[in-house]
Design a protein around this motif. Structure first.
Motif, PDB file in Angstrom:
ATOM      1  N   LEU A   1      -4.307   3.650   5.696  1.00 56.27           N
ATOM      2  CA  LEU A   1      -3.139   3.495   4.821  1.00 56.27           C
ATOM      3  C   LEU A   1      -3.475   2.560   3.656  1.00 56.27           C
ATOM      4  CD1 LEU A   1      -0.097   3.658   4.120  1.00 56.27           C
ATOM      5  CD2 LEU A   1       0.289   1.851   5.814  1.00 56.27           C
ATOM      6  N   CYS A   2      -4.122   1.434   3.965  1.00 61.55           N
ATOM      7  CA  CYS A   2      -4.469   0.475   2.913  1.00 61.55           C
ATOM      8  C   CYS A   2      -5.573   1.011   2.004  1.00 61.55           C
ATOM      9  CB  CYS A   2      -4.892  -0.854   3.542  1.00 61.55           C
ATOM     10  SG  CYS A   2      -3.544  -1.725   4.381  1.00 61.55           S
ATOM     11  N   ARG A   3      -6.541   1.691   2.589  1.00 67.80           N
ATOM     12  CA  ARG A   3      -7.646   2.234   1.792  1.00 67.80           C
ATOM     13  C   ARG A   3      -7.178   3.283   0.798  1.00 67.80           C
ATOM     14  NH1 ARG A   3     -10.327   6.737   2.433  1.00 67.80           N
ATOM     15  NH2 ARG A   3      -9.608   7.071   4.578  1.00 67.80           N
ATOM     16  N   LEU A   4      -6.252   4.132   1.218  1.00 66.73           N
ATOM     17  CA  LEU A   4      -5.771   5.209   0.351  1.00 66.73           C
ATOM     18  C   LEU A   4      -5.025   4.691  -0.879  1.00 66.73           C
ATOM     19  CD1 LEU A   4      -4.533   7.762   3.052  1.00 66.73           C
ATOM     20  CD2 LEU A   4      -6.519   8.004   1.542  1.00 66.73           C
ATOM     21  N   ALA A   5      -4.533   3.466  -0.795  1.00 62.04           N
ATOM     22  CA  ALA A   5      -3.811   2.895  -1.938  1.00 62.04           C
ATOM     23  C   ALA A   5      -4.744   2.634  -3.113  1.00 62.04           C
ATOM     24  CB  ALA A   5      -3.116   1.599  -1.531  1.00 62.04           C
TER      25      ALA A   5
ATOM     26  N   ALA B   1       8.059   8.592   5.938  1.00 62.07           N
ATOM     27  CA  ALA B   1       8.698   7.794   4.888  1.00 62.07           C
ATOM     28  C   ALA B   1       7.885   7.858   3.593  1.00 62.07           C
ATOM     29  CB  ALA B   1       8.859   6.347   5.345  1.00 62.07           C
ATOM     30  N   ILE B   2       6.560   7.804   3.700  1.00 56.42           N
ATOM     31  CA  ILE B   2       5.707   7.905   2.505  1.00 56.42           C
ATOM     32  C   ILE B   2       5.856   9.287   1.872  1.00 56.42           C
ATOM     33  CG2 ILE B   2       3.312   7.913   1.674  1.00 56.42           C
ATOM     34  CD1 ILE B   2       2.699   5.856   3.890  1.00 56.42           C
ATOM     35  N   ALA B   3       5.989  10.307   2.705  1.00 54.25           N
ATOM     36  CA  ALA B   3       6.130  11.680   2.200  1.00 54.25           C
ATOM     37  C   ALA B   3       7.378  11.844   1.331  1.00 54.25           C
ATOM     38  CB  ALA B   3       6.161  12.662   3.361  1.00 54.25           C
TER      39      ALA B   3
ATOM     40  N   ALA C   1       0.834  -1.208   0.000  1.00 53.80           N
ATOM     41  CA  ALA C   1       0.000   0.000   0.000  1.00 53.80           C
ATOM     42  C   ALA C   1       0.864   1.252   0.000  1.00 53.80           C
ATOM     43  CB  ALA C   1      -0.916  -0.011   1.220  1.00 53.80           C
ATOM     44  N   ALA C   2       1.870   1.274   0.847  1.00 52.06           N
ATOM     45  CA  ALA C   2       2.732   2.454   0.954  1.00 52.06           C
ATOM     46  C   ALA C   2       3.531   2.688  -0.328  1.00 52.06           C
ATOM     47  CB  ALA C   2       3.671   2.296   2.144  1.00 52.06           C
ATOM     48  N   ARG C   3       3.993   1.614  -0.956  1.00 45.07           N
ATOM     49  CA  ARG C   3       4.740   1.768  -2.219  1.00 45.07           C
ATOM     50  C   ARG C   3       3.847   2.355  -3.308  1.00 45.07           C
ATOM     51  NH1 ARG C   3       6.639  -3.398  -0.937  1.00 45.07           N
ATOM     52  NH2 ARG C   3       5.447  -4.358  -2.646  1.00 45.07           N
ATOM     53  N   GLU C   4       2.579   1.932  -3.320  1.00 43.03           N
ATOM     54  CA  GLU C   4       1.659   2.491  -4.314  1.00 43.03           C
ATOM     55  C   GLU C   4       1.412   3.978  -4.054  1.00 43.03           C
ATOM     56  OE1 GLU C   4      -1.875   0.228  -4.999  1.00 43.03           O
ATOM     57  OE2 GLU C   4      -0.791  -1.630  -5.375  1.00 43.03           O
TER      58      GLU C   4
ATOM     59  N   ASN D   1      -6.504  -0.003  -3.752  1.00 45.08           N
ATOM     60  CA  ASN D   1      -6.463  -1.403  -4.193  1.00 45.08           C
ATOM     61  C   ASN D   1      -7.463  -2.183  -3.342  1.00 45.08           C
ATOM     62  OD1 ASN D   1      -5.791  -4.178  -4.455  1.00 45.08           O
ATOM     63  ND2 ASN D   1      -3.701  -3.654  -5.100  1.00 45.08           N
ATOM     64  N   GLU D   2      -8.629  -2.478  -3.898  1.00 40.98           N
ATOM     65  CA  GLU D   2      -9.697  -3.109  -3.129  1.00 40.98           C
ATOM     66  C   GLU D   2      -9.316  -4.503  -2.643  1.00 40.98           C
ATOM     67  OE1 GLU D   2     -12.527  -1.902  -1.942  1.00 40.98           O
ATOM     68  OE2 GLU D   2     -11.903   0.045  -2.709  1.00 40.98           O
ATOM     69  N   THR D   3      -8.566  -5.252  -3.436  1.00 39.52           N
ATOM     70  CA  THR D   3      -8.140  -6.591  -3.026  1.00 39.52           C
ATOM     71  C   THR D   3      -7.208  -6.509  -1.826  1.00 39.52           C
ATOM     72  OG1 THR D   3      -8.332  -7.415  -5.299  1.00 39.52           O
ATOM     73  CG2 THR D   3      -6.997  -8.715  -3.777  1.00 39.52           C
ATOM     74  N   LEU D   4      -6.306  -5.545  -1.858  1.00 38.16           N
ATOM     75  CA  LEU D   4      -5.398  -5.326  -0.742  1.00 38.16           C
ATOM     76  C   LEU D   4      -6.181  -4.975   0.520  1.00 38.16           C
ATOM     77  CD1 LEU D   4      -2.136  -3.196  -0.897  1.00 38.16           C
ATOM     78  CD2 LEU D   4      -3.660  -3.096   1.058  1.00 38.16           C
ATOM     79  N   LEU D   5      -7.124  -4.044   0.386  1.00 42.14           N
ATOM     80  CA  LEU D   5      -7.915  -3.611   1.545  1.00 42.14           C
ATOM     81  C   LEU D   5      -8.727  -4.771   2.112  1.00 42.14           C
ATOM     82  CD1 LEU D   5      -8.908  -1.370   3.423  1.00 42.14           C
ATOM     83  CD2 LEU D   5     -10.643  -0.798   1.695  1.00 42.14           C
ATOM     84  N   HIS D   6      -9.332  -5.559   1.236  1.00 42.80           N
ATOM     85  CA  HIS D   6     -10.115  -6.710   1.686  1.00 42.80           C
ATOM     86  C   HIS D   6      -9.220  -7.705   2.438  1.00 42.80           C
ATOM     87  CE1 HIS D   6     -13.166  -9.858   1.680  1.00 42.80           C
ATOM     88  NE2 HIS D   6     -12.248 -10.689   1.219  1.00 42.80           N
ATOM     89  N   SER D   7      -8.023  -7.921   1.922  1.00 40.44           N
ATOM     90  CA  SER D   7      -7.084  -8.849   2.571  1.00 40.44           C
ATOM     91  C   SER D   7      -6.701  -8.340   3.955  1.00 40.44           C
ATOM     92  CB  SER D   7      -5.832  -9.032   1.710  1.00 40.44           C
ATOM     93  OG  SER D   7      -6.160  -9.598   0.457  1.00 40.44           O
ATOM     94  N   TRP D   8      -6.458  -7.029   4.056  1.00 42.27           N
ATOM     95  CA  TRP D   8      -6.100  -6.468   5.364  1.00 42.27           C
ATOM     96  C   TRP D   8      -7.261  -6.591   6.334  1.00 42.27           C
ATOM     97  CZ3 TRP D   8      -7.602  -3.011   8.987  1.00 42.27           C
ATOM     98  CH2 TRP D   8      -6.646  -2.642   9.948  1.00 42.27           C
ATOM     99  N   ARG D   9      -8.479  -6.286   5.870  1.00 44.21           N
ATOM    100  CA  ARG D   9      -9.648  -6.359   6.746  1.00 44.21           C
ATOM    101  C   ARG D   9      -9.871  -7.781   7.267  1.00 44.21           C
ATOM    102  NH1 ARG D   9     -13.274  -2.318   7.234  1.00 44.21           N
ATOM    103  NH2 ARG D   9     -13.115  -0.489   5.895  1.00 44.21           N
ATOM    104  N   SER D  10      -9.499  -8.773   6.476  1.00 44.23           N
ATOM    105  CA  SER D  10      -9.682 -10.154   6.915  1.00 44.23           C
ATOM    106  C   SER D  10      -8.777 -10.504   8.091  1.00 44.23           C
ATOM    107  CB  SER D  10      -9.420 -11.124   5.754  1.00 44.23           C
ATOM    108  OG  SER D  10      -8.041 -11.176   5.436  1.00 44.23           O
TER     109      SER D  10
END
Length: 219
Positions: A146-150, A193-195, A100-103, A152-161
Motif C-alpha cells: 500500500l505504501c509502495r504504490l503511493a 475504500a481506495i477503489a 498513502a491511500a489518499r495519494e 512516495n519514497e520518504t513515506l515508504l522509508h518511514s513505514w519500513r523503519s
C-alpha cells in the motif's frame, strides 16, 4: 584478476549476513528468542556457524529495526514493548498509511493498483492456512505494498523503519490476539475504500483499522 575473488567474497559475506539476519529475525518474531533475552555473541555465532563480525553486522541491523536494544554496558537483548509504545506505533502507521491511500485515491485510474492490492489480500487468504510466520509476512506485505504504490519514497522509508516495532508488537500480544488482526475481510475493506476514490472515507477506514488493531494487541 585479483578484483574478481574479492567481489565474490563480498557476495558470500553479504549472503551470510542476510541469512543470519533472517534467522535471528524469525527467532524473535516466533518467540524462540522472547523479549528480554540477552544476546550473547559467542553463543549465537556458534549456533549460526558464522563469525562474530558477521553476527555483529546482523545485530546492528536488528537494532535499527527496533527488534534488539542495548541495555546496561551495551549488552544487547530482545526488545520489549509496553502498551503505550504499541498505541504510538499504530497511530503513526495510521497517519502514514492514510497518506498513502489518499495519494492513491487522487489517481485518475486506480484499476491496476486495486488489482495489485487485491492480489495482496488474496495472498493473506492463502497464508491463513499456513504458520504464523507466513501470516505475519503476508500481512506486512499488504501494508508495505500500500505504501509502495503511493510512489512516495520518504513515506515508504518511514513505514519500513517501523517494521521491527510492528513485529515486536505481535510478540507482545501473543498468537491468538495477533491472528485476530490478520483478518482478510478487514484488509479487503481498505482496498474497497481506495477503489471508491473517496479520500475522507479511506482515511477513516484506515484509522479505525489501526485503532482496532492496537486495541486488540494491548487488551
Amino acid at each position: 584478476m585479483a578484483a574478481e575473488p574479492m567481489s565474490l567474497l563480498g557476495l558470500e559475506k553479504t549472503s551470510l549476513r542476510q541469512q543470519a539476519l533472517a534467522a535471528l529475525r524469525r527467532a524473535i518474531t516466533t518467540g524462540e528468542l522472547p523479549p528480554g533475552t540477552h544476546l550473547v555473541e559467542t553463543d549465537l555465532s556458534e549456533m549460526l556457524q558464522i563469525s562474530r563480525g558477521t553476527l555483529r553486522e546482523a545485530l546492528r541491523q536488528l537494532q535499527q529495526e527496533g527488534l534488539v536494544a542495548a541495555g546496561a554496558r551495551g549488552r544487547l537483548s530482545v526488545r520489549h514493548l509496553d502498551a503505550k509504545e504499541i498505541r504510538d506505533i499504530f497511530a503513526v502507521r495510521a497517519a502514514l498509511e492514510s497518506l498513502a491511500a489518499r495519494e492513491l485515491c487522487a489517481l485518475p485510474d486506480r484499476t491496476e493498483i486495486i488489482a495489485v492490492l487485491r492480489g495482496a489480500v488474496e495472498k493473506m487468504d492463502r497464508a491463513a492456512e499456513a504458520g504464523l510466520e507466513e501470516r505475519i509476512e503476508a500481512d506486512l506485505d499488504f501494508h508495505r505494498t500500500l505504501c509502495r504504490l503511493a510512489g512516495n519514497e520518504t513515506l515508504l522509508h518511514s513505514w519500513r523503519s517501523l517494521e521491527g516495532n510492528i513485529r515486536m508488537s505481535i510478540m507482545f500480544a501473543g498468537l491468538d490476539r495477533a491472528v485476530k488482526n490478520m483478518s482478510v475481510p478487514r484488509h479487503g475493506e481498505i482496498v474497497d475504500a481506495i477503489a471508491t476514490g473517496d479520500a475522507a472515507q479511506v482515511s477513516e477506514v484506515i484509522t479505525e483499522h489501526m485503532e482496532g488493531a492496537a486495541a486488540v494487541l494491548v487488551a
